[in-house]
Motif scaffolding. Structure first.
Motif, PDB file in Angstrom:
ATOM      1  N   ARG A  21     -26.624  50.123 -53.540  1.00 36.47           N
ATOM      2  CA  ARG A  21     -27.080  51.510 -53.546  1.00 36.47           C
ATOM      3  C   ARG A  21     -28.362  51.667 -52.731  1.00 36.47           C
ATOM      4  NH1 ARG A  21     -24.912  55.079 -57.305  1.00 36.47           N
ATOM      5  NH2 ARG A  21     -23.646  54.201 -58.994  1.00 36.47           N
ATOM      6  N   ALA A  22     -29.312  50.763 -52.970  1.00 36.26           N
ATOM      7  CA  ALA A  22     -30.609  50.871 -52.298  1.00 36.26           C
ATOM      8  C   ALA A  22     -30.472  50.662 -50.794  1.00 36.26           C
ATOM      9  CB  ALA A  22     -31.590  49.859 -52.891  1.00 36.26           C
ATOM     10  N   SER A  23     -29.609  49.724 -50.386  1.00 39.75           N
ATOM     11  CA  SER A  23     -29.452  49.465 -48.951  1.00 39.75           C
ATOM     12  C   SER A  23     -28.790  50.638 -48.242  1.00 39.75           C
ATOM     13  CB  SER A  23     -28.642  48.183 -48.722  1.00 39.75           C
ATOM     14  OG  SER A  23     -27.292  48.316 -49.151  1.00 39.75           O
ATOM     15  N   LYS A  24     -27.850  51.317 -48.915  1.00 38.46           N
ATOM     16  CA  LYS A  24     -27.212  52.485 -48.309  1.00 38.46           C
ATOM     17  C   LYS A  24     -28.154  53.690 -48.306  1.00 38.46           C
ATOM     18  CE  LYS A  24     -23.193  50.883 -47.082  1.00 38.46           C
ATOM     19  NZ  LYS A  24     -22.761  50.848 -45.666  1.00 38.46           N
ATOM     20  N   ALA A  25     -28.990  53.816 -49.340  1.00 40.02           N
ATOM     21  CA  ALA A  25     -30.005  54.865 -49.324  1.00 40.02           C
ATOM     22  C   ALA A  25     -30.980  54.629 -48.175  1.00 40.02           C
ATOM     23  CB  ALA A  25     -30.745  54.906 -50.662  1.00 40.02           C
ATOM     24  N   ALA A  26     -31.337  53.361 -47.951  1.00 36.86           N
ATOM     25  CA  ALA A  26     -32.208  53.030 -46.820  1.00 36.86           C
ATOM     26  C   ALA A  26     -31.531  53.360 -45.495  1.00 36.86           C
ATOM     27  CB  ALA A  26     -32.590  51.552 -46.872  1.00 36.86           C
ATOM     28  N   LEU A  27     -30.241  53.055 -45.388  1.00 38.52           N
ATOM     29  CA  LEU A  27     -29.504  53.402 -44.172  1.00 38.52           C
ATOM     30  C   LEU A  27     -29.521  54.914 -43.941  1.00 38.52           C
ATOM     31  CD1 LEU A  27     -27.583  52.947 -41.793  1.00 38.52           C
ATOM     32  CD2 LEU A  27     -25.692  52.899 -43.444  1.00 38.52           C
ATOM     33  N   ASN A  28     -29.349  55.694 -44.989  1.00 40.57           N
ATOM     34  CA  ASN A  28     -29.362  57.141 -44.827  1.00 40.57           C
ATOM     35  C   ASN A  28     -30.704  57.639 -44.301  1.00 40.57           C
ATOM     36  OD1 ASN A  28     -26.787  56.985 -45.845  1.00 40.57           O
ATOM     37  ND2 ASN A  28     -27.304  57.789 -47.869  1.00 40.57           N
ATOM     38  N   MET A  29     -31.797  57.004 -44.732  1.00 43.21           N
ATOM     39  CA  MET A  29     -33.110  57.362 -44.192  1.00 43.21           C
ATOM     40  C   MET A  29     -33.230  56.940 -42.733  1.00 43.21           C
ATOM     41  SD  MET A  29     -36.006  58.781 -44.525  1.00 43.21           S
ATOM     42  CE  MET A  29     -36.342  59.039 -46.267  1.00 43.21           C
ATOM     43  N   VAL A  30     -32.702  55.772 -42.395  1.00 42.79           N
ATOM     44  CA  VAL A  30     -32.699  55.325 -40.997  1.00 42.79           C
ATOM     45  C   VAL A  30     -31.951  56.333 -40.126  1.00 42.79           C
ATOM     46  CG1 VAL A  30     -31.757  53.576 -39.424  1.00 42.79           C
ATOM     47  CG2 VAL A  30     -32.992  52.869 -41.492  1.00 42.79           C
TER      48      VAL A  30
END
Length: 240
Positions: free
Chosen positions: A154-163
């Protein structure tokens, strides 16, 4: 859909393979560069397949330059991603957290798409529509999280969305017609989702081919006003 020079990164995966095949078959006049860790063969004359070491920054730079030899890039799709592998599984509780799990998932799901963008975004077409899309997941939405668990994914995909949001803001300064988005493919019958399909209704478990077709239809409808956001396979916008 954008014009003649396209790139799919992660073409050896189920979704990346289906995206490559769909683009090649529907746009025979275009070139589709199929990049993956292990070179794949495709039965299409307009597919140029090559192997690529994702973690080698110089290899990413070289791959972007080779793809652009045929002209500016009209479409780049990042179809890489990791949910589990040997020693790394989605966490059910805090007891399951590990540094290794977070490191691996952030490396593949957030850092890799960002590094791909570093070298492929500058190769996008300037004089018209161009698209950069990366596969994300609905579970990366903070506001949509009702179940918890799966911390690192979840956290890595949330980070991707910010990227993706950052890339869209910067790209718009020089390429006003560019579209930079995240795409949620749904639950696709693949090695990534197979251990977790038990509670998925049959009607919501998609073939890679179906998901690829629907996501490309979504991309076809998006405009620069949609840049920086994430969209599901059905066209619905996923809130942060």
């Amino acid at each position: 859909m954008p014009g003649g020079n396209m790139v799919v990164i992660g073409s050896s995966g189920a979704i990346g393979n289906a995206l490559t095949a769909r683009l090649a078959a529907s746009r025979p006049e275009c070139t589709v560069h199929a990049l993956s860790r292990k070179r794949m063969d495709f039965p299409y004359d307009n597919v140029v397949a090559r192997g690529l070491d994702y973690l080698d920054e110089s290899a990413l730079e070289a791959a972007s330059a080779i793809a652009a030899e045929r002209g500016p890039l009209d479409l780049v799709i990042v179809a890489t991603g990791l949910l589990h592998d040997a020693g790394v599984m989605p966490e059910k509780s805090l007891r399951d957290l590990s540094y290794e799990g977070f490191r691996r998932l952030f490396e593949v799901n957030a850092a890799l798409p960002a590094m791909i963008a570093k070298y492929f975004i500058p190769r996008l077409r300037r004089d018209g529509r161009a698209t950069f899309a990366a596969l994300t997941a609905r579970v990366g939405s903070v506001s949509d999280n009702r179940l918890g668990g799966w911390y690192a994914y979840r956290a890595s995909k949330a980070a991707l969305n910010m990227v993706i949001r950052n890339i869209a803001i910067e790209t718009a300064r020089r390429r006003r017609e560019a579209v930079v988005v995240g795409l949620h493919p749904g639950t696709v019958d693949s090695g990534l989702s197979r251990p977790f399909q038990g509670n998925v209704p049959e009607s919501r478990l998609f073939s890679p081919e179906y998901s690829a077709r629907r996501m490309l239809e979504v991309l076809d409808r998006l405009t620069p006003a949609d840049s920086g956001h994430c969209f599901a396979w059905d066209g619905g916008r996923i809130e942060p």
